[in-house]
Enzyme design. Sequence first.
Site, short mmCIF file in Angstrom:
data_model
loop_
_atom_site.label_atom_id
_atom_site.label_comp_id
_atom_site.label_asym_id
_atom_site.label_seq_id
_atom_site.Cartn_x
_atom_site.Cartn_y
_atom_site.Cartn_z
N LYS A 410 7.62 -5.80 12.09
CA LYS A 410 6.16 -5.91 11.98
C LYS A 410 5.54 -6.06 13.37
O LYS A 410 6.08 -6.76 14.23
CB LYS A 410 5.77 -7.10 11.11
CG LYS A 410 6.19 -6.94 9.66
CD LYS A 410 5.75 -8.13 8.84
CE LYS A 410 6.25 -8.01 7.39
NZ LYS A 410 5.61 -6.89 6.68
N ARG A 484 10.91 -4.63 -2.80
CA ARG A 484 11.20 -3.84 -4.01
C ARG A 484 12.70 -3.64 -4.20
O ARG A 484 13.16 -3.45 -5.31
CB ARG A 484 10.46 -2.50 -3.94
CG ARG A 484 10.89 -1.60 -2.82
CD ARG A 484 9.86 -0.54 -2.50
NE ARG A 484 8.66 -1.11 -1.90
CZ ARG A 484 7.56 -0.42 -1.60
NH1 ARG A 484 7.53 0.89 -1.81
NH2 ARG A 484 6.51 -1.01 -1.06
#
Length: 627
Positions: A410, A484
């Site tokens: 990030k 996920r």
Amino acid sequence: TLQLSYPSSSIATASMMMNAGRAFSSSSAARRHAAKLFGGAAATALVWVSYQQPQPVLAASSRSSSAAGLKMTGEKRSFPTWSFDKHCETMEWNTVADVSISFGDDDRDADLLVIGLYGPPKKEEDEDEKKEKDDNDDDEVPAPILTGKAKELDSNGLITEILEENYKDFKHGGALGKTTPILRLPTKGGKTQRVILLGLGPSENTSDADNENDGEKEGVMAQIGAALAQQCEEHKKVQTCTLVLPALSAPLKWKDLSTEFYNTLYSDNRYRTKDKIVHKAKDLKSVKVVSEDAVAAADGDELVKGKHLARGMTLAKDIVNAPHNVLNSESMANVARQIAEESNGRITCTILNKDECEEHGMGAYLGVARGSETKPQFIHLTYKGAGEIKKKVGIVGKGLLFDTGGYNIKTQMMELMKFDCGGSAAVLGAARAVGELAPEGVEAHFIVAACENMINDRAMVPSDVLTASNGKTIEVINTDAEGRLTLADALVYADKEVGCDSIIELSTLTGAVMVALGKGVCGVWTNDDDLATALKESSAVTGEKSWRMPMEKSYNKQLESKIADMTNLGSRYGGAITAALFLQNFVSPKKPFAHIDIAGTAWNDAAGSATGFGAKMVSEWIARQGK
């Protein structure tokens, strides 16, 4: 910083204190530095690092505690955290405010008297009428119509006067949750009493039946509870408070008032010391609710239920607010164990370790967990209600305790990535509340695949291919789409291993949902209309806002892989939808399943704190499954 001290003897002792990531032990470099400073005598100096923490031994009945924290040169911290060589194994919990709420019939002698007022019914106005009204704000103020306690205390006209002075903001009680300035009114004993008027909204808001599916009008009692707590906090040295409510045409949701009262008084002091500690309404001991309609106040159990829900929300906030050097997969597993231990036998806890996860073929989850400092902990809490079980439901929460993004690291907002466990926080918070509320006729399975998404020599990299526990292969296009992957194996477990009749899943999954819905509404994706309706009703009742989103099947093309069954990431556009489509691959097609993205609602930027979002909605949905 090298701190060296020695007695009058020729033996010197050197103590080094430094950042955890840069600590070096009794190295030759340190010894040479000591010798240079102190001469030959220091060549035999003992150089040591005071950087360790005694960890509590965790037994089956262990609770988190404020055990000795990180120690540097003898200084004790007020909370448990890691040492250089050992991760933290516990997370301390906050408790709800130690304030009792009960019904009563006497409003005398309270330090603070809060009188609720309903305003006049809200009139429907067209745009021209509204504009004309706004242009004439200085028109004559209508006289207030007082009833009950407000009328009784207005013998000298002071209440009427303050209502007229504050009409623009208060609307004679029509402005829900607003309050008037404090009044000091004389009592029969010659003393004065602090009195505040609290707006209950337009009079039509009194009927819960009319508001059952009206998102704008729902949550009236929750807002009253929040306003009551704020007044108790704002006015110091208040030990007792009485809320007086007028006669009502329908029962009110006392549970909502209680939940939001305690929720508003939440303060996370686990990592504060001395004058930084904040105790909201610290002098308050009790709140009494006096209803001028005895029928409306008949069920005192609702106030107790509200406190149970508040405990669940408090835990949900605690989990998200905890820093990563406190909360990791193993301390999270101990949170789950404590939930079970405190449930009076209503909840059982199973934790699958790394080897057991491998036996279940959880390659997607373990692929992410390889980058974690702590070993993977697959959490499974089971609640079984009394009576005939009508529904077995699964509630899955994303449990990323910290998300660096992995090798697709990030580039912004990483300091907020402890909030990436918001889904698991909602699920475990709901588990705590359900264990106390004990709804009948339902069996609920709370499932969290806990780990971190970090970078090390074992962490997954882009282009890796992972195999989930249902045999499907996944090409990792981006390591920052990791949540996920963990959810994939958790969903297969809820579906195939547990055999749940229906499954809901909560996660802080995408930034795209914030672009679509902002930070006040969560997104719901499901192909099952009945499940969508049930979640909508639970959302409306609890005031946790949601919106059903489209499952656009044509977007599945974005997840196609040239070398595996699918990729873990679609294109730039429609990211929240493709995330939901990805998850559907791990639940049987005909089984009711809903994905709930709470990325926007899990964190309050202004407060710099978690919201506990989802715990109430999930608790409500579970309770309804047994009816």
